[in-house]
Design a protein around this motif. Structure first.
Motif, PDB file in Angstrom:
ATOM      1  N   SER A  70       0.857  -1.185   0.000  1.00 14.82           N
ATOM      2  CA  SER A  70       0.000   0.000   0.000  1.00 14.82           C
ATOM      3  C   SER A  70       0.893   1.235   0.000  1.00 14.82           C
ATOM      4  CB  SER A  70      -0.926   0.018   1.219  1.00 14.82           C
ATOM      5  OG  SER A  70      -0.166   0.035   2.424  1.00 14.82           O
ATOM      6  N   LEU A  71       0.343   2.352  -0.440  1.00  9.28           N
ATOM      7  CA  LEU A  71       1.098   3.610  -0.496  1.00  9.28           C
ATOM      8  C   LEU A  71       0.985   4.308   0.855  1.00  9.28           C
ATOM      9  CD1 LEU A  71       2.756   5.449  -2.361  1.00  9.28           C
ATOM     10  CD2 LEU A  71       0.632   6.593  -3.001  1.00  9.28           C
ATOM     11  N   ASP A  72       2.112   4.374   1.570  1.00 11.85           N
ATOM     12  CA  ASP A  72       2.108   4.940   2.917  1.00 11.85           C
ATOM     13  C   ASP A  72       2.440   6.425   2.908  1.00 11.85           C
ATOM     14  OD1 ASP A  72       2.152   4.467   5.934  1.00 11.85           O
ATOM     15  OD2 ASP A  72       4.155   5.313   5.615  1.00 11.85           O
ATOM     16  N   ARG A  73       3.394   6.808   2.057  1.00  8.50           N
ATOM     17  CA  ARG A  73       3.805   8.222   1.991  1.00  8.50           C
ATOM     18  C   ARG A  73       4.287   8.516   0.585  1.00  8.50           C
ATOM     19  NH1 ARG A  73       8.591  11.055   3.976  1.00  8.50           N
ATOM     20  NH2 ARG A  73       9.429   9.078   4.754  1.00  8.50           N
ATOM     21  N   PHE A  74       3.986   9.724   0.106  1.00  7.66           N
ATOM     22  CA  PHE A  74       4.339  10.038  -1.282  1.00  7.66           C
ATOM     23  C   PHE A  74       4.589  11.530  -1.438  1.00  7.66           C
ATOM     24  CE2 PHE A  74       3.302  11.170  -5.670  1.00  7.66           C
ATOM     25  CZ  PHE A  74       4.106  10.276  -6.363  1.00  7.66           C
ATOM     26  N   GLY A  75       5.715  11.861  -2.074  1.00  3.77           N
ATOM     27  CA  GLY A  75       6.016  13.247  -2.391  1.00  3.77           C
ATOM     28  C   GLY A  75       6.795  13.310  -3.693  1.00  3.77           C
ATOM     29  N   VAL A  76       6.245  14.003  -4.667  1.00  6.93           N
ATOM     30  CA  VAL A  76       6.899  14.115  -5.976  1.00  6.93           C
ATOM     31  C   VAL A  76       8.277  14.744  -5.799  1.00  6.93           C
ATOM     32  CG1 VAL A  76       6.792  15.204  -8.246  1.00  6.93           C
ATOM     33  CG2 VAL A  76       4.714  14.290  -7.202  1.00  6.93           C
ATOM     34  N   GLY A  77       9.292  14.114  -6.417  1.00  9.75           N
ATOM     35  CA  GLY A  77      10.647  14.613  -6.325  1.00  9.75           C
ATOM     36  C   GLY A  77      11.319  14.325  -5.001  1.00  9.75           C
ATOM     37  N   GLU A  78      10.654  13.576  -4.129  1.00 11.97           N
ATOM     38  CA  GLU A  78      11.205  13.316  -2.791  1.00 11.97           C
ATOM     39  C   GLU A  78      11.228  11.822  -2.468  1.00 11.97           C
ATOM     40  OE1 GLU A  78       8.905  15.617  -0.079  1.00 11.97           O
ATOM     41  OE2 GLU A  78       9.498  17.546  -0.948  1.00 11.97           O
ATOM     42  N   VAL A  79      10.077  11.272  -2.150  1.00  5.87           N
ATOM     43  CA  VAL A  79      10.060   9.906  -1.652  1.00  5.87           C
ATOM     44  C   VAL A  79       8.706   9.247  -1.910  1.00  5.87           C
ATOM     45  CG1 VAL A  79       9.237  10.509   0.661  1.00  5.87           C
ATOM     46  CG2 VAL A  79      10.673   8.478   0.372  1.00  5.87           C
ATOM     47  N   ALA A  80       8.724   7.929  -2.076  1.00  9.25           N
ATOM     48  CA  ALA A  80       7.499   7.123  -2.098  1.00  9.25           C
ATOM     49  C   ALA A  80       7.736   5.927  -1.194  1.00  9.25           C
ATOM     50  CB  ALA A  80       7.157   6.669  -3.514  1.00  9.25           C
ATOM     51  N   VAL A  81       6.922   5.787  -0.184  1.00  4.21           N
ATOM     52  CA  VAL A  81       7.076   4.698   0.785  1.00  4.21           C
ATOM     53  C   VAL A  81       5.921   3.718   0.611  1.00  4.21           C
ATOM     54  CG1 VAL A  81       7.212   4.078   3.223  1.00  4.21           C
ATOM     55  CG2 VAL A  81       8.257   6.208   2.409  1.00  4.21           C
ATOM     56  N   LEU A  82       6.258   2.469   0.320  1.00  7.47           N
ATOM     57  CA  LEU A  82       5.274   1.411   0.157  1.00  7.47           C
ATOM     58  C   LEU A  82       5.423   0.431   1.318  1.00  7.47           C
ATOM     59  CD1 LEU A  82       5.823   0.564  -3.641  1.00  7.47           C
ATOM     60  CD2 LEU A  82       4.510   2.436  -2.653  1.00  7.47           C
ATOM     61  N   LYS A  83       4.310   0.092   1.960  1.00  4.23           N
ATOM     62  CA  LYS A  83       4.349  -0.852   3.076  1.00  4.23           C
ATOM     63  C   LYS A  83       3.531  -2.094   2.741  1.00  4.23           C
ATOM     64  CE  LYS A  83       5.551   2.157   6.897  1.00  4.23           C
ATOM     65  NZ  LYS A  83       5.287   2.520   8.315  1.00  4.23           N
ATOM     66  N   LYS A  84       4.052  -3.237   3.187  1.00  9.04           N
ATOM     67  CA  LYS A  84       3.373  -4.496   2.903  1.00  9.04           C
ATOM     68  C   LYS A  84       2.011  -4.523   3.585  1.00  9.04           C
ATOM     69  CE  LYS A  84       4.890  -8.492   4.607  1.00  9.04           C
ATOM     70  NZ  LYS A  84       5.698  -9.748   4.734  1.00  9.04           N
ATOM     71  N   ARG A  85       1.011  -4.950   2.825  1.00  8.66           N
ATOM     72  CA  ARG A  85      -0.334  -5.061   3.377  1.00  8.66           C
ATOM     73  C   ARG A  85      -0.405  -6.208   4.384  1.00  8.66           C
ATOM     74  NH1 ARG A  85      -4.103  -5.838  -1.644  1.00  8.66           N
ATOM     75  NH2 ARG A  85      -5.562  -6.364   0.027  1.00  8.66           N
ATOM     76  N   ASN A  86      -1.308  -6.088   5.325  1.00  6.20           N
ATOM     77  CA  ASN A  86      -1.500  -7.149   6.316  1.00  6.20           C
ATOM     78  C   ASN A  86      -2.126  -8.393   5.691  1.00  6.20           C
ATOM     79  OD1 ASN A  86      -0.450  -5.683   8.485  1.00  6.20           O
ATOM     80  ND2 ASN A  86      -2.403  -4.662   8.856  1.00  6.20           N
TER      81      ASN A  86
END
Length: 557
Positions: free
Chosen positions: A244-260
């Motif tokens: 799932s998409l946990d955190r997102f910022g264009v030009g910075e970071v995308a954090v994906l976390k495993k779903r339960n």
């Protein structure tokens, strides 16, 4: 009787015969058999091979955060994705029906299997049962149909109109242009989609199209939830994927976390994937590797390979691909509306020299027809040779006896693109062509890439040669940056795309390639190998031919 035996296309026995006689190699056999509906596992078994899995590098371990250096771009609408980086973030959340493996073979993904009629016009896709969306809905035919309806709606502006042009038709809009002629548009053909049941979709094509499964694997063909109808997908990223998409910022970071929830494809080892944008300066990425801040990357530029290989505990992986850069000329804009001008540019080039100087020889020479030696249907044509006398004669015949001034637009990074333009500019000088190079930031170039009269564009790998030709050179498609419009070319491309027999398809592709080469809409001088770097603690990843990230089975030692 197995499922493969029940649905075997009549051309499969001929493929087996061609393999035995040495007319095709094992790679071509597996690729062709998989496209025609034989499971990839069965196709590999027929030639005594097995696909690589996560256990090939030891016993996988659960947990950990895979840190990936890659530009983080906006991901608002998957249907109009135009960069592989966008697909890499989204692919772990929403998934394709088909996935291309490390051997360039189409593997079932959200589609469990498919079969095709003898004439390659009717394709039946059997979707996986029991797949749940992250909001609890069940995945099925309605999701697939909703996506195709969006993709093929001209209002969406999706490049999938080119991928799936065998499902479209050209019709009048009801409006007229300034000359009183009816305005035309392309839309989904009537009857193209059939909902057989909740987990079966049948596609009725208006012409044979062998590339349908591979086209479903491309990054703008990720399946979004049936309720998504535009807007910003990242605000509510419902998916079938393992993350799932946990955190997102264009030009910075995308954090994906495993779903339960368990994933339909079994164990997923990573807890998290973090995409980190280190900008366009390769030095920043190298520093991140050296200091242990990242574990792998999207790509390593050819200039940085020696430096990366010198870092401790870093491996540089390489893949031979159909990646290419094209110096393309818009045939509707002066002076490129004159064929002889385009052919003059073509005649100035020493292609082997450009490959060596710009890319260190890591690749293969190209001859202006955008079908690569790694494509199964690639036809070998006589090499184009540098000929300044010919170039000068063509310029004079085009009305430029005293030479010609041109300007080509290109991006600053990766540097091999501007370096290719510099090499071309040097080579056209002796013919009297003064070529200015306009180096632009990536965002500026891509805002105008479809309209610039002369530009240098990097094209990613596609599994089949007919795929990229459908996307880039078929009349009227969204990504036709040259405005090329040749009914003869389109007709031959249709014929090639409808031939299951790779040897017969190659004969037609020889004609397709020759037409494109003779019309000189591009100077495509080489095919490039690609490089991806990884820490040795990262297991079960590879340099995928189109830079796709398939991290569900990746793990950290």
């Amino acid at each position: 009787m197995t499922q493969d035996e029940k649905t075997t296309h009549p051309h499969i026995p001929e493929l087996v015969n061609q393999l035995k006689k040495g007319e095709i190699d094992r790679r071509q056999f597996v690729q062709s058999a998989a496209v025609l509906g034989v499971s990839a596992a069965a196709a590999y078994a027929m030639v005594g091979a097995t696909p690589r899995d996560a256990h090939a590098q030891g016993t996988p371990k659960f947990g950990g955060n895979l840190r990936v250096s890659m530009n983080v771009k906006e991901v608002s609408d998957p249907a109009i994705f135009d960069w592989g980086e966008k697909g890499n973030v989204a692919r772990h959340i929403i998934e394709p029906l088909v996935q291309i493996d490390k051997n360039n073979v189409a593997q079932p993904h959200l589609a469990e299997s498919w079969n095709v009629s003898d004439d390659l016009k009717t394709w039946t896709f059997n979707l996986r049962k029991g797949v749940k969306w992250s909001n609890g809905d069940e995945f099925g035919s309605d999701d697939v149909i909703a996506n195709f309806e969006r993709w093929l709606d001209p209002a969406t502006g999706s490049s999938n109109q080119g991928r799936f042009s065998s499902m479209t038709e050209t019709v009048e809009t009801g409006e007229k242009d300034d000359n009183g002629k009816p305005k035309m548009t392309t839309k989904m053909a009537s009857g193209a989609l059939e909902r057989v049941d909740a987990h079966t979709v049948r596609f009725h094509l208006n012409r044979a199209d062998l590339s349908l499964p591979e086209s479903m694997a491309d990054y703008p063909a990720l399946i979004a939830h049936r309720d998504f109808n535009g807007g910003d997908w990242s605000k509510n990223p419902v998916g079938t994927g393992a993350f799932s998409l946990d955190r997102f910022g264009v030009g910075e970071v995308a954090v994906l976390k495993k779903r339960n929830a368990p994933h339909w494809n079994g164990d997923v080892y990573l807890d998290q994937i973090t995409y980190i944008d280190n900008g366009d300066d390769p030095a920043a990425e190298i520093a991140a590797f050296a200091s242990g801040q990242v574990d792998t990357n999207y790509q390593t530029s050819v200039e940085q390979v020696p430096t990366m290989r010198g870092l401790p505990n870093i491996e540089v992986m390489q893949a031979v691909t159909a990646q290419a850069g094209v110096a393309r000329m818009k045939v509707t804009e002066a002076p490129f509306d004159n064929l002889k001008v385009r052919q003059a540019v073509q005649a100035c080039l020493d292609r082997s020299r450009i490959l060596e100087v710009v890319y260190g020889g890591f690749g293969a020479v190209g001859y202006d027809y955008h079908v690569a030696p790694v494509h199964p249907e690639h036809a070998e044509l006589p090499a184009l040779k540098q000929d300044y006398a010919k170039a000068k004669r063509l310029l004079a015949e085009a009305g430029h006896p005293n030479g010609l001034k041109l300007r080509i637009d290109c991006v600053a990074n990766p540097t091999w693109e501007q370096n290719t333009c510099k090499a071309i500019a040097e080579m056209v000088k002796p013919a009297g062509i003064d070529m200015e190079i306009n180096i632009m930031p990536g965002g500026t170039y891509w805002d105008r890439w479809l309209s610039t009269p002369f530009g240098f564009t990097s094209w990613t790998h596609r599994a089949l040669g007919v795929q990229v030709l459908n996307l880039a050179y078929r009349s009227g498609v969204a990504w036709n940056e040259t405005s090329y419009n040749n009914p003869e070319f389109d007709k031959l491309l249709d014929e090639a795309g409808g031939l299951a027999d790779v040897n017969e398809r190659r004969k037609v592709m020889a004609k397709v390639q020759k037409v494109l080469q003779d019309d000189a809409v591009i100077a495509q001088t080489f095919w490039r190998s690609v490089f991806v770097s990884r820490s040795t603690r990262v297991k079960n990843i590879y340099a995928q031919v189109a830079f796709e990230h398939h991290y569900n089975k990746a793990w950290l030692a």
